[in-house]
Design a protein around this motif. Structure first.
Motif, PDB file in Angstrom:
ATOM      1  N   LYS A 153       0.834  -1.194   0.000  1.00 60.94           N
ATOM      2  CA  LYS A 153       0.000   0.000   0.000  1.00 60.94           C
ATOM      3  C   LYS A 153       0.872   1.248   0.000  1.00 60.94           C
ATOM      4  CE  LYS A 153      -4.019  -2.007   2.361  1.00 60.94           C
ATOM      5  NZ  LYS A 153      -4.926  -1.904   3.523  1.00 60.94           N
ATOM      6  N   GLU A 156       0.646   7.488   2.422  1.00 66.11           N
ATOM      7  CA  GLU A 156       0.011   8.770   2.146  1.00 66.11           C
ATOM      8  C   GLU A 156       0.856   9.922   2.683  1.00 66.11           C
ATOM      9  OE1 GLU A 156      -3.924   8.872   3.659  1.00 66.11           O
ATOM     10  OE2 GLU A 156      -4.503   6.935   2.794  1.00 66.11           O
ATOM     11  N   SER A 157       0.844  11.001   1.939  1.00 65.10           N
ATOM     12  CA  SER A 157       1.575  12.187   2.365  1.00 65.10           C
ATOM     13  C   SER A 157       0.739  12.960   3.371  1.00 65.10           C
ATOM     14  CB  SER A 157       1.896  13.076   1.152  1.00 65.10           C
ATOM     15  OG  SER A 157       2.557  14.255   1.560  1.00 65.10           O
ATOM     16  N   SER A 158       1.299  13.217   4.542  1.00 62.00           N
ATOM     17  CA  SER A 158       0.581  13.932   5.597  1.00 62.00           C
ATOM     18  C   SER A 158       1.545  14.849   6.332  1.00 62.00           C
ATOM     19  CB  SER A 158      -0.055  12.947   6.584  1.00 62.00           C
ATOM     20  OG  SER A 158      -0.589  13.627   7.711  1.00 62.00           O
ATOM     21  N   CYS A 164       5.536  13.537   4.668  1.00 57.80           N
ATOM     22  CA  CYS A 164       5.676  14.199   3.371  1.00 57.80           C
ATOM     23  C   CYS A 164       6.870  13.645   2.593  1.00 57.80           C
ATOM     24  CB  CYS A 164       5.833  15.702   3.571  1.00 57.80           C
ATOM     25  SG  CYS A 164       4.421  16.491   4.399  1.00 57.80           S
ATOM     26  N   ALA A 167       6.244  10.226   0.667  1.00 59.07           N
ATOM     27  CA  ALA A 167       5.220  10.140  -0.371  1.00 59.07           C
ATOM     28  C   ALA A 167       5.749   9.372  -1.573  1.00 59.07           C
ATOM     29  CB  ALA A 167       4.776  11.541  -0.791  1.00 59.07           C
ATOM     30  N   GLN A 170       6.059   2.675  -0.574  1.00 51.96           N
ATOM     31  CA  GLN A 170       5.092   1.676  -0.135  1.00 51.96           C
ATOM     32  C   GLN A 170       5.511   1.078   1.202  1.00 51.96           C
ATOM     33  OE1 GLN A 170       4.950  -1.168  -3.352  1.00 51.96           O
ATOM     34  NE2 GLN A 170       3.531   0.081  -4.562  1.00 51.96           N
TER      35      GLN A 170
END
Length: 409
Positions: A153, A156-158, A164, A167, A170
């Motif tokens: 998966k 996610e960039s946060s 960040c 990003a 996986q």
């Protein structure tokens, strides 16, 4: 013979000036004396009073009783050892924090005694972070099960979770390995720093709040900050990756409670150190004007007093975060409760450090970097109930298998 008491005009005018000069000299001498000496009677600060010891003691013993009852209930209904052993270890943070801080207050007038008491508290703090992450692993079925859920998966960039820079990448086995290594390193670094603190203290090279380059406090604080930040960042990353999987276990309440006990107490100590630096907190002097208790000890005293109070509220929060009733049978009558002998054996099981040692070897040894752990027990044969928790297990024996992973670190 009569005495001549007549005073000449010159003498009459000189006498008042002499008296005035003598008065001025005496006043100057008293002013200098008052500026260089402490009054013989000094009022003790609040931390030195019986009231401080009594107030903190009431909150401490209430916290101990609340948590002690909760631990007893978990051991009484020790139906899921693979989860409850981590929970019991986490709960012990309240009596250890509270009683340790209270002892430091009782010995407050003995300058620097608190360093030895607080070393025990700080070491257990690192142990709790590791146990909480291990509990989350157990909730999700272990390392192998987690890997099967998140492998491949995208991350996610946060900005909030500081992902960040990750990003486009996986989740791999390296992610889980980092999370465990980051928490385990804190379990290693913290005891080492505690031992160094005691050694430096014995040579007069350590004082709380002293940021001088010649004091060990500066360097120990820097290393400690890096270590705990890395451990807490790993918890953040793990929660960010598995928050959907952990949703049924109320992770926010558990995560917030653990963070509040550990992280907020840390920043509380930092704030007190700043107060010490800007002279908001003052040392305590003896009757002869000599400094008897340093500002570092006073700041640590206030920290310990606040922790004594806070642990009462932490005990209540942990009671709701880790309830025992999810592990009780549907028909929890007296016959199905564990006997006292089983309670003592369950307590010994929670205190057994073998799992920590094995986990450390597994996560740091290069030979196991490409393998995931999978634990099998009777729990695997049960169906989950009560919000995802498993029912009664007939055995506490576990077998650990290593499964090969195709992921590259």
């Amino acid at each position: 013979m009569a005495l001549n008491t007549t005073v000449s005009p010159n003498n009459a005018s000189g006498t008042p000036s002499m008296v005035s000069g003598l008065t001025s000299t005496v006043a100057t001498t008293l002013a200098v004396a008052n500026s260089t000496h402490i009054p013989p009677k000094l009022n003790p600060i609040f931390l030195q009073t019986r009231a401080a010891q009594a107030v903190s003691g009431v909150f401490v013993w209430l916290a101990v009783l609340i948590t002690g009852h909760q631990v007893y209930c978990h051991l009484r209904y020790y139906n899921n050892p693979t989860e409850q052993k981590w929970i019991v270890r986490i709960l012990f943070i309240v009596p250890i924090y509270a009683f340790d801080s209270w002892l430091s207050l009782l010995f407050f007038n003995q300058d620097s005694y608190y360093v030895y008491f607080d070393s025990i508290r700080d070491c257990y703090e690192a142990f709790v972070i590791y146990n909480f992450l291990s509990l989350c692993y157990e909730y999700l079925g272990g390392e192998s099960q987690i890997m099967s859920e998140i492998r491949g998966k995208p991350i996610e960039s946060s900005f909030f979770y500081c992902t960040c820079c990750l990003a486009g990448r996986q989740y791999t086995i390296g992610f889980l390995r980092f999370c465990k290594q980051a928490t385990l390193q804190f379990c290693i670094v913290k005891p080492v720093m505690a031992i160094l603190t005691i050694i430096l203290q014995s040579f007069g090279l350590y004082q709380d709040g002293n940021f001088s380059p010649t004091s060990g406090y500066l360097y120990i604080t820097i290393i400690y900050n890096i270590s705990i930040s890395l451990a807490l960042y790993a918890l953040f990353l793990f929660y960010f990756a598995t928050k959907d999987l952990l949703a049924m276990y109320d992770p926010l309440l558990k995560f917030f409670t653990i963070k509040a006990v550990i992280f907020l107490s840390f920043w509380q100590s930092v704030l007190l150190a700043i107060f010490e630096t800007v002279d908001v907190i003052s040392p305590i002097f003896s009757e002869n004007g000599k400094e008897r208790i340093g500002t570092g000890t006073v700041a640590a005293g206030w920290q310990n007093f606040f922790i004594c109070i806070e642990m009462f509220f932490a005990a209540i929060a942990l009671r709701y975060a880790f309830p025992h009733n999810v592990y009780t049978d549907d028909q929890h009558d007296l016959e199905r409760r564990e006997p006292m002998k089983s309670i003592s054996s369950s307590l010994r099981d929670t205190m057994n450090p073998n799992d920590v040692i094995q986990d450390t070897v597994h996560n740091f040894s290069p030979a196991y970097q490409q393998y995931t752990q999978q634990s099998t027990s009777d729990k695997d044969l049960e169906k989950p109930r009560n919000g995802g928790h498993f029912g009664r297990t007939t055995s506490t024996n576990e077998k650990t298998m290593l499964l090969s992973s195709d992921d590259e670190l």
